[in-house]
Design a protein around this motif. Structure first.
Motif, PDB file in Angstrom:
ATOM      1  N   TYR A 139       0.822  -1.218   0.000  1.00 39.90           N
ATOM      2  CA  TYR A 139       0.000   0.000   0.000  1.00 39.90           C
ATOM      3  C   TYR A 139       0.854   1.266   0.000  1.00 39.90           C
ATOM      4  O   TYR A 139       0.461   2.268  -0.597  1.00 39.90           O
ATOM      5  CB  TYR A 139      -0.973   0.026   1.181  1.00 39.90           C
ATOM      6  CG  TYR A 139      -2.269  -0.643   0.831  1.00 39.90           C
ATOM      7  CD1 TYR A 139      -3.224   0.009   0.063  1.00 39.90           C
ATOM      8  CD2 TYR A 139      -2.518  -1.942   1.232  1.00 39.90           C
ATOM      9  CE1 TYR A 139      -4.413  -0.610  -0.280  1.00 39.90           C
ATOM     10  CE2 TYR A 139      -3.705  -2.576   0.883  1.00 39.90           C
ATOM     11  CZ  TYR A 139      -4.648  -1.904   0.128  1.00 39.90           C
ATOM     12  OH  TYR A 139      -5.816  -2.526  -0.220  1.00 39.90           O
ATOM     13  N   ILE A 140       2.011   1.239   0.649  1.00 40.48           N
ATOM     14  CA  ILE A 140       2.921   2.393   0.595  1.00 40.48           C
ATOM     15  C   ILE A 140       3.310   2.622  -0.858  1.00 40.48           C
ATOM     16  O   ILE A 140       3.248   3.740  -1.367  1.00 40.48           O
ATOM     17  CB  ILE A 140       4.176   2.163   1.473  1.00 40.48           C
ATOM     18  CG1 ILE A 140       3.802   2.214   2.957  1.00 40.48           C
ATOM     19  CG2 ILE A 140       5.267   3.199   1.151  1.00 40.48           C
ATOM     20  CD1 ILE A 140       4.928   1.845   3.907  1.00 40.48           C
ATOM     21  N   ARG A 141       3.654   1.538  -1.536  1.00 44.74           N
ATOM     22  CA  ARG A 141       4.018   1.643  -2.951  1.00 44.74           C
ATOM     23  C   ARG A 141       2.841   2.172  -3.772  1.00 44.74           C
ATOM     24  O   ARG A 141       2.999   3.091  -4.569  1.00 44.74           O
ATOM     25  CB  ARG A 141       4.470   0.271  -3.463  1.00 44.74           C
ATOM     26  CG  ARG A 141       4.977   0.321  -4.900  1.00 44.74           C
ATOM     27  CD  ARG A 141       5.747  -0.945  -5.268  1.00 44.74           C
ATOM     28  NE  ARG A 141       6.900  -1.133  -4.397  1.00 44.74           N
ATOM     29  CZ  ARG A 141       7.295  -2.303  -3.883  1.00 44.74           C
ATOM     30  NH1 ARG A 141       6.628  -3.406  -4.160  1.00 44.74           N
ATOM     31  NH2 ARG A 141       8.352  -2.375  -3.107  1.00 44.74           N
ATOM     32  N   ARG A 142       1.644   1.629  -3.525  1.00 44.43           N
ATOM     33  CA  ARG A 142       0.498   2.072  -4.312  1.00 44.43           C
ATOM     34  C   ARG A 142       0.167   3.544  -4.056  1.00 44.43           C
ATOM     35  O   ARG A 142      -0.153   4.282  -4.985  1.00 44.43           O
ATOM     36  CB  ARG A 142      -0.736   1.198  -4.024  1.00 44.43           C
ATOM     37  CG  ARG A 142      -1.877   1.562  -4.951  1.00 44.43           C
ATOM     38  CD  ARG A 142      -3.114   0.730  -4.801  1.00 44.43           C
ATOM     39  NE  ARG A 142      -4.174   1.332  -5.612  1.00 44.43           N
ATOM     40  CZ  ARG A 142      -5.469   1.274  -5.348  1.00 44.43           C
ATOM     41  NH1 ARG A 142      -5.895   0.608  -4.293  1.00 44.43           N
ATOM     42  NH2 ARG A 142      -6.341   1.868  -6.132  1.00 44.43           N
ATOM     43  N   SER A 143       0.275   3.976  -2.798  1.00 50.02           N
ATOM     44  CA  SER A 143      -0.096   5.366  -2.523  1.00 50.02           C
ATOM     45  C   SER A 143       0.923   6.311  -3.170  1.00 50.02           C
ATOM     46  O   SER A 143       0.568   7.388  -3.620  1.00 50.02           O
ATOM     47  CB  SER A 143      -0.274   5.621  -1.025  1.00 50.02           C
ATOM     48  OG  SER A 143       0.960   5.618  -0.365  1.00 50.02           O
ATOM     49  N   ASN A 144       2.180   5.877  -3.278  1.00 51.17           N
ATOM     50  CA  ASN A 144       3.166   6.693  -3.987  1.00 51.17           C
ATOM     51  C   ASN A 144       2.912   6.712  -5.485  1.00 51.17           C
ATOM     52  O   ASN A 144       3.020   7.758  -6.116  1.00 51.17           O
ATOM     53  CB  ASN A 144       4.588   6.190  -3.714  1.00 51.17           C
ATOM     54  CG  ASN A 144       5.027   6.543  -2.300  1.00 51.17           C
ATOM     55  OD1 ASN A 144       5.812   5.849  -1.702  1.00 51.17           O
ATOM     56  ND2 ASN A 144       4.485   7.619  -1.761  1.00 51.17           N
ATOM     57  N   GLY A 146       0.099   6.405  -6.932  1.00 51.53           N
ATOM     58  CA  GLY A 146      -1.082   7.237  -7.163  1.00 51.53           C
ATOM     59  C   GLY A 146      -0.737   8.700  -7.346  1.00 51.53           C
ATOM     60  O   GLY A 146      -1.392   9.407  -8.110  1.00 51.53           O
ATOM     61  N   ILE A 147       0.308   9.184  -6.644  1.00 51.59           N
ATOM     62  CA  ILE A 147       0.652  10.596  -6.774  1.00 51.59           C
ATOM     63  C   ILE A 147       1.837  10.854  -7.708  1.00 51.59           C
ATOM     64  O   ILE A 147       2.049  11.982  -8.111  1.00 51.59           O
ATOM     65  CB  ILE A 147       0.921  11.283  -5.409  1.00 51.59           C
ATOM     66  CG1 ILE A 147       2.084  10.603  -4.682  1.00 51.59           C
ATOM     67  CG2 ILE A 147      -0.319  11.311  -4.538  1.00 51.59           C
ATOM     68  CD1 ILE A 147       2.665  11.450  -3.572  1.00 51.59           C
ATOM     69  N   SER A 148       2.609   9.824  -8.073  1.00 50.13           N
ATOM     70  CA  SER A 148       3.807  10.119  -8.861  1.00 50.13           C
ATOM     71  C   SER A 148       3.801   9.535 -10.264  1.00 50.13           C
ATOM     72  O   SER A 148       4.601   9.928 -11.105  1.00 50.13           O
ATOM     73  CB  SER A 148       5.068   9.669  -8.114  1.00 50.13           C
ATOM     74  OG  SER A 148       5.090   8.273  -7.957  1.00 50.13           O
ATOM     75  N   TYR A 177     -10.129   1.314 -10.534  1.00 53.55           N
ATOM     76  CA  TYR A 177      -8.978   1.014  -9.670  1.00 53.55           C
ATOM     77  C   TYR A 177      -7.816   1.965  -9.963  1.00 53.55           C
ATOM     78  O   TYR A 177      -7.195   2.509  -9.054  1.00 53.55           O
ATOM     79  CB  TYR A 177      -8.529  -0.432  -9.895  1.00 53.55           C
ATOM     80  CG  TYR A 177      -7.340  -0.855  -9.054  1.00 53.55           C
ATOM     81  CD1 TYR A 177      -7.514  -1.374  -7.778  1.00 53.55           C
ATOM     82  CD2 TYR A 177      -6.039  -0.735  -9.541  1.00 53.55           C
ATOM     83  CE1 TYR A 177      -6.431  -1.759  -7.008  1.00 53.55           C
ATOM     84  CE2 TYR A 177      -4.950  -1.112  -8.776  1.00 53.55           C
ATOM     85  CZ  TYR A 177      -5.147  -1.624  -7.509  1.00 53.55           C
ATOM     86  OH  TYR A 177      -4.059  -1.994  -6.751  1.00 53.55           O
ATOM     87  N   ILE A 178      -7.551   2.177 -11.263  1.00 58.08           N
ATOM     88  CA  ILE A 178      -6.449   3.037 -11.696  1.00 58.08           C
ATOM     89  C   ILE A 178      -6.739   4.494 -11.317  1.00 58.08           C
ATOM     90  O   ILE A 178      -5.830   5.294 -11.114  1.00 58.08           O
ATOM     91  CB  ILE A 178      -6.263   2.915 -13.233  1.00 58.08           C
ATOM     92  CG1 ILE A 178      -5.931   1.471 -13.650  1.00 58.08           C
ATOM     93  CG2 ILE A 178      -5.214   3.903 -13.767  1.00 58.08           C
ATOM     94  CD1 ILE A 178      -4.513   1.052 -13.487  1.00 58.08           C
ATOM     95  N   GLY A 179      -8.026   4.834 -11.240  1.00 57.05           N
ATOM     96  CA  GLY A 179      -8.424   6.185 -10.844  1.00 57.05           C
ATOM     97  C   GLY A 179      -8.740   7.088 -12.032  1.00 57.05           C
ATOM     98  O   GLY A 179      -8.507   8.289 -11.974  1.00 57.05           O
TER      99      GLY A 179
END
Lengths: 195, 195
Positions: A139-144, A146-148, A177-179
């Motif tokens: 999730y840390i990887r995914r949240s990064n 999402g913003i980068s 999912y991808i947003g």
DNA sequence: GAAAAAAAATGAACTAGTTTAAGACTTTTA
DNA sequence: TAAAAGTCTTAAACTAGTTCATTTTTTTTC
């Protein structure tokens, strides 16, 4: 032993060793659940009573935003865990819907049995410590990401990371999912395929 | 007992009860670290040797993308934990820089002592199980916000959730965390203040 | 406390991703 | 197996957020 029980014991045994007695005790704390395609495992507003391990099928977890647009937070297939850990732990109403996208079978552990499990077999503190640690890393990887990353990069990442999931879900759900919107997802896919 | 040791014992004691002897044992496994403002606690390429608890100061963790643009994954102040859990656990080189934005003091636990801790005081499995569970809940939320909220909504969320951090960091760094350019951050802030 | 360096603000031209709408294709249901 | 419903594609007009360039303000350094 049932196939579904074998699967969950194998999953747990990746991180901790259990005696036969402990395995039986653990299995006795689980509840079998079946969900038909398009049925809900849980809905927003409910307080989540269970955490689930999937032994067969595929599910999606999503929230609805103020405009009623679904945002998918996770897909889960066999050998994955699913649920809403925030609601399960805090006993606050969930904001998630979890819906089966295929006929599915799960093993659930109730909040009461989850607490009991740690008393009866303290080794499970270790199991969940490692399970949460690993989830945390992804999730840390995914949240990064999402913003980068751009939407196109996130799509390529997803395909690389979950090749076994990408062809079991609709393009529309993948967009959620991808947003991005399904229309833009369609453009990205045709572009990536042309490359 | 030193103030810094008192702070970490209080933090741990929120989830588990320790005897005096266990407290001393735990403290004996920690290493004190000081980092001056603008100095690095760790840099990308290194294999992370420690996980840290902050007793004083403020730090930021970030990656650099292919164009050299920093993306901030976390800010951390007193009473928070920091580090790169992925590198710490997998022993692979980190992709993160962690830099002090104020003179800071930390207590680090090495990977060897972390493993030893679970043998010596198994209760810490429970502590980390709960710590990771709570971190997981906030990262799940953050990764969803990254794909479902606008930049302006993410800024408002951040201010509400971390009022004690927002005025200790630069606008530029906050932009790197929210996932936008400093220019657009500036526009959002002046817009939100006008409302 | 003056000079240099970094951060913040502003604005104009640009691009990634959205919205709306319509038609083609696929799956579900009766 | 026909109709209904949902999914996918395409395209034109739009908006959230970027890029680049300049000026003002704040912080750092000597």
């Amino acid at each position: 032993m049932k196939d579904s029980h074998k699967l969950i014991i194998d999953n747990v045994s990746r991180f901790i060793d259990l005696t036969e007695l402990e395995k039986q005790k653990y299995i006795s704390l689980l509840t079998e659940v079946k969900v038909k395609r398009r049925a809900y495992l849980m809905q927003a507003g409910e307080i989540t009573k269970y955490e689930y391990f999937i032994t067969k099928g595929c599910l999606k977890a999503y929230t609805l935003d103020v405009d009623g647009v679904p945002h998918i937070s996770m897909f889960a297939v066999e050998d994955y865990w699913t649920g809403d850990i925030a609601s399960f732990i805090t006993k606050q109403p969930s904001r998630y819907f979890i819906k089966a996208t295929e006929d599915s079978e799960l093993l659930g552990i109730s909040r009461a049995n989850y607490d009991l499990l740690f008393q009866e077999i303290p080794k499970f503190e270790r199991f969940y410590r490692i399970l949460y640690q690993r989830s945390l890393i992804s999730y840390i990887r995914r949240s990064n990401h999402g913003i980068s990353l751009t939407a196109e990069e996130r799509y390529i990442e997803f395909k690389k990371k979950y090749p076994n999931i990408v062809n079991r879900i609709t393009q529309k759900d993948l967009a959620g999912y991808i947003g991005i919107t399904p229309e833009f997802m369609s453009k990205i896919i045709s572009k990536v395929n042309r490359m």
